[in-house]
Design a protein around this motif. Structure first.
Motif, PDB file in Angstrom:
ATOM      1  N   ILE A 211      -5.255  -5.648  -3.488  1.00  0.00           N
ATOM      2  CA  ILE A 211      -4.646  -4.336  -3.705  1.00  0.00           C
ATOM      3  C   ILE A 211      -4.362  -4.170  -5.196  1.00  0.00           C
ATOM      4  O   ILE A 211      -3.806  -5.069  -5.840  1.00  0.00           O
ATOM      5  CB  ILE A 211      -3.339  -4.181  -2.900  1.00  0.00           C
ATOM      6  CG1 ILE A 211      -3.625  -4.289  -1.395  1.00  0.00           C
ATOM      7  CG2 ILE A 211      -2.648  -2.855  -3.221  1.00  0.00           C
ATOM      8  CD1 ILE A 211      -2.385  -4.368  -0.546  1.00  0.00           C
TER       9      ILE A 211
ATOM     10  N   GLN B 261       1.965   1.664  -3.417  1.00  0.00           N
ATOM     11  CA  GLN B 261       0.823   2.134  -4.212  1.00  0.00           C
ATOM     12  C   GLN B 261       0.646   3.647  -4.058  1.00  0.00           C
ATOM     13  O   GLN B 261       0.472   4.368  -5.043  1.00  0.00           O
ATOM     14  CB  GLN B 261      -0.437   1.398  -3.768  1.00  0.00           C
ATOM     15  CG  GLN B 261      -1.705   1.822  -4.517  1.00  0.00           C
ATOM     16  CD  GLN B 261      -2.957   1.278  -3.852  1.00  0.00           C
ATOM     17  OE1 GLN B 261      -2.985   1.164  -2.619  1.00  0.00           O
ATOM     18  NE2 GLN B 261      -3.960   0.964  -4.628  1.00  0.00           N
TER      19      GLN B 261
ATOM     20  N   ARG C  46       0.840  -1.215   0.000  1.00  0.00           N
ATOM     21  CA  ARG C  46       0.000   0.000   0.000  1.00  0.00           C
ATOM     22  C   ARG C  46       0.868   1.255   0.000  1.00  0.00           C
ATOM     23  O   ARG C  46       0.523   2.257  -0.632  1.00  0.00           O
ATOM     24  CB  ARG C  46      -0.933  -0.010   1.206  1.00  0.00           C
ATOM     25  CG  ARG C  46      -2.092  -0.991   1.047  1.00  0.00           C
ATOM     26  CD  ARG C  46      -3.152  -0.795   2.128  1.00  0.00           C
ATOM     27  NE  ARG C  46      -4.290  -1.661   1.861  1.00  0.00           N
ATOM     28  CZ  ARG C  46      -4.407  -2.907   2.290  1.00  0.00           C
ATOM     29  NH1 ARG C  46      -3.436  -3.437   3.029  1.00  0.00           N
ATOM     30  NH2 ARG C  46      -5.464  -3.642   1.997  1.00  0.00           N
TER      31      ARG C  46
END
Length: 419
Positions: A318, A224, A221
């Motif tokens: 994700i 990301q 994350r």
């Protein structure tokens, strides 16, 4: 006789064309094999270099996935080689069997002709055969018959020799092809063993990731968010470049109009979506476009560690959207312009520098540079060094590379050569 000669010529031409097609396919497969092996060697070299840095399980897993794909490509190529060889062996075996049958019939006919010739071998018997004719016309026909018979014998002998030589050539090729096929099978078994070891290593890494699922999902994350932030900053710079270039173009047009004594009435706003091009810039953009799939890589050695587009993680829910590609290379490796153009902007994005090079309506972006060796407004040539690769926030030597047409992103992988 003419039909026999025509058959021989046709047979050889068809056989020759088939052999040429087979050799062309084999050359393509060998070239592809060499390219994959070279890529595997470079990849392993970079992997060994980067292992000296602090361990990152996710990066190792990503690299292992890449290695498996390369090995699968190599095995697929070997399987194509084996199929190609099997098909050619089958065709040549059929041709060999057919020739053997034809030679058997041909030899029997030739032997019969030789026996008949032996019985009438003396010149005296031929003369008597002609003199015993009922008329001059009959004698003339017998002379023509003897000539045709002699020609027929010669044609039989020539055909027998040609087919024998062709059979020997086909059988020799069969032996070579069978030996090649055996080598390919052995190579394929070795490649499968390597792939099996790679998959075991992949499973081990996956086990480590699953043991600390929260830690690694948080890392993904973070990546990301970092990727999204960088892409947004790059998008803003691209709009700025388009606006500035269009404003300069309009100001130049207004200056020329005033110098010519013309009244300037335009109040048109500069676009932030599409570049206005001069004839020279249009020609450069066309040249850039014509080189799609043939552009050199922005680094001499490297592999794509993050693809373009929306990529869903195989283990976690994700999704990472990437407007460019990430190329893992060596720390401090030279970064090169993929095409001639002009440096439009140099910006600090994230914690590193990015260079924007304009090629008409196309703009290439080189982000995550440790150093920059060009300046804004400078013209650069293809493969000219513009800086060096820096480490990303994970401490890995990665270059982010993007291609935009005006403000629309393109998949860089489709533009780069296959090395």
């Amino acid at each position: 006789m003419h039909r026999i000669l025509l058959f021989i010529v046709l047979f050889f031409s068809i056989s020759s064309q088939a052999q040429q097609d087979y050799q062309a396919q084999q050359r393509q497969l060998e070239e592809r094999k060499s390219a994959i092996l070279k890529e595997i060697k470079e990849f392993q070299s970079l992997l060994n270099t980067n292992k000296k840095q602090e361990r990152n399980i996710l990066s190792e897993l990503n690299a292992q996935n890449k290695k498996i794909k390369l090995q699968e490509s190599l095995i697929s190529n070997s399987q194509k080689q084996e199929r190609n060889l099997s098909n050619d062996i089958y065709v040549n075996t059929l041709a060999s069997n057919k020739l053997q049958r034809e030679l058997k019939v041909l030899k029997a006919d030739y032997a019969k002709t030789v026996r008949m010739s032996y019985k009438s071998r003396s010149d005296q018997s031929k003369v008597l055969f002609i003199l015993s004719s009922d008329s001059f016309l009959h004698a003339y026909k017998r002379v023509q018959y003897l000539k045709q018979y002699a020609n027929y014998r010669k044609t039989q002998g020539d055909e027998l020799q040609a087919k024998t030589e062709e059979l020997e050539r086909i059988n020799a090729n069969l032996e070579i092809q069978k030996a090649k096929q055996q080598r390919v099978r052995v190579e394929q078994e070795d490649q499968k063993k390597v792939l099996e070891d790679d998959r075991k290593k992949q499973n081990e890494l996956m086990t480590l990731v699953k043991k600390d699922s929260k830690k690694y999902s948080d890392q993904i994350r973070t990546k990301q968010q970092e990727t999204k932030k960088i892409d947004q900053q790059i998008k803003a710079v691209l709009k700025k470049i388009i606006e500035e270039e269009n404003r300069k173009r309009r100001e130049e047009e207004e200056r020329k109009a005033k110098a010519a004594g013309k009244t300037v009435t335009t109040t048109k706003k500069t676009s932030s979506d599409k570049l206005e091009l001069t004839p020279e810039e249009k020609a450069l953009a066309t040249s850039f476009s014509n080189n799609r799939g043939r552009l050199p890589w922005p680094v001499e050695k490297g592999y794509i560690s993050a693809r373009y587009g929306t990529v869903k993680h195989p283990e976690y829910d994700i999704t990472i959207e990437n407007h460019g590609i990430e190329i893992t290379s060596e720390a401090g490796a030279a970064v090169r312009s993929v095409f001639e153009g002009t440096v439009s902007e140099i910006q600090v994005i994230g914690n590193s520098r990015a260079v924007f090079i304009r090629h008409g309506e196309y703009i290439t972006v080189y982000q995550n540079l440790a150093s920059v060796s060009v300046s804004k407004g400078q013209k650069v040539s293809t493969k000219q060094k513009i800086g060096t690769v820096g480490n990303n926030f994970e401490g890995k030597p990665i270059l982010k590379f993007l291609i935009a047409k005006n403000s629309d992103y393109n998949n860089p992988q489709s533009w780069l050569s296959s090395k």
